[in-house]
Motif scaffolding. Sequence first.
Motif, short mmCIF file in Angstrom:
data_model
loop_
_atom_site.label_atom_id
_atom_site.label_comp_id
_atom_site.label_asym_id
_atom_site.label_seq_id
_atom_site.Cartn_x
_atom_site.Cartn_y
_atom_site.Cartn_z
N GLN A 1 16.50 -5.58 4.56
CA GLN A 1 16.13 -5.85 3.18
C GLN A 1 15.06 -6.71 3.03
OE1 GLN A 1 19.79 -7.13 1.64
NE2 GLN A 1 20.57 -5.04 0.89
N ALA A 2 14.76 -7.78 3.45
CA ALA A 2 13.60 -8.63 3.48
C ALA A 2 12.19 -7.94 4.01
CB ALA A 2 13.85 -10.02 4.19
N ALA A 3 12.60 -7.34 4.93
CA ALA A 3 11.23 -6.56 5.76
C ALA A 3 11.03 -5.41 4.47
CB ALA A 3 11.80 -5.84 6.73
N ALA A 4 11.93 -4.82 4.26
CA ALA A 4 11.36 -3.61 3.33
C ALA A 4 10.71 -4.15 1.78
CB ALA A 4 12.73 -2.60 2.92
N ASP A 5 11.48 -5.13 1.20
CA ASP A 5 10.67 -5.63 0.29
C ASP A 5 9.57 -6.33 0.36
OD1 ASP A 5 12.35 -5.18 -2.28
OD2 ASP A 5 13.51 -6.49 -1.62
N ALA A 6 9.32 -6.71 1.60
CA ALA A 6 7.88 -7.36 1.86
C ALA A 6 7.03 -6.17 2.19
CB ALA A 6 7.95 -8.07 3.19
N GLU A 7 7.39 -5.26 2.88
CA GLU A 7 6.42 -4.04 3.17
C GLU A 7 5.97 -3.29 1.52
OE1 GLU A 7 8.50 -1.76 5.66
OE2 GLU A 7 8.43 -2.94 7.24
N LEU A 8 7.12 -3.33 0.72
CA LEU A 8 6.68 -2.82 -0.80
C LEU A 8 5.72 -3.69 -1.42
CD1 LEU A 8 7.28 -0.98 -2.92
CD2 LEU A 8 9.27 -2.07 -3.67
N ALA A 9 5.86 -5.19 -1.46
CA ALA A 9 5.01 -5.84 -1.82
C ALA A 9 3.54 -5.59 -1.29
CB ALA A 9 5.67 -7.34 -1.52
N HIS A 10 3.69 -5.58 0.14
CA HIS A 10 2.23 -5.37 0.68
C HIS A 10 1.62 -4.07 0.12
CE1 HIS A 10 -0.05 -4.33 4.40
NE2 HIS A 10 -0.85 -5.28 3.77
N ALA A 11 2.49 -2.85 0.12
CA ALA A 11 1.90 -1.71 -0.60
C ALA A 11 1.39 -2.02 -1.73
CB ALA A 11 2.80 -0.62 -0.56
N LEU A 12 1.99 -2.58 -2.60
CA LEU A 12 1.67 -2.61 -4.39
C LEU A 12 0.62 -3.47 -4.08
CD1 LEU A 12 5.29 -3.27 -6.00
CD2 LEU A 12 3.60 -1.43 -6.18
N ALA A 13 0.46 -4.53 -3.28
CA ALA A 13 -0.67 -5.44 -3.52
C ALA A 13 -1.93 -4.60 -3.17
CB ALA A 13 -0.44 -6.70 -2.11
N GLU B 1 -5.61 1.24 -8.32
CA GLU B 1 -5.36 2.02 -9.41
C GLU B 1 -6.02 1.28 -10.68
OE1 GLU B 1 -0.89 2.03 -9.87
OE2 GLU B 1 -0.81 3.53 -8.19
N ARG B 2 -5.89 0.12 -10.99
CA ARG B 2 -6.77 -0.57 -12.11
C ARG B 2 -8.14 -0.10 -12.01
NH1 ARG B 2 -3.37 -6.16 -11.62
NH2 ARG B 2 -1.41 -5.37 -12.40
#
Length: 119
Positions: free
Chosen positions: A83-95, A101-102
Amino acid sequence: MRPKLLAVLLGLTMMGCAGRQVLPATNEQRVQAEASLRAAEGAGAARVPEAALHLEFARQQLADAERLWVEGEEEAAELRFRQAAADAELAHALARAVPLEREAARTAAQAESLRRALP
């Protein structure tokens, strides 16, 4: 009669043990989670509100996984590492995605402004 009963119980016990799926928390999941977290931090996830939330989730889950691993809860720890890896990967993608997008929205607004200014 007792040897037969004992044999049946022993057989059922062996089948139960053989059928149980064991998911040991490996060092590989831990390393993967930590690497994903470092990548997200390196991409500036802490500066992007959408990503910062998931970065914090990843940190909390990594800490929980470490605690569970020390307590001998290998299956729960492995799940938390994943779960930590998945959330970190999502944070990386969003970063990476949110600033793009902005910028795209600003560029589109500027283009629209220029288009309106032309006769």
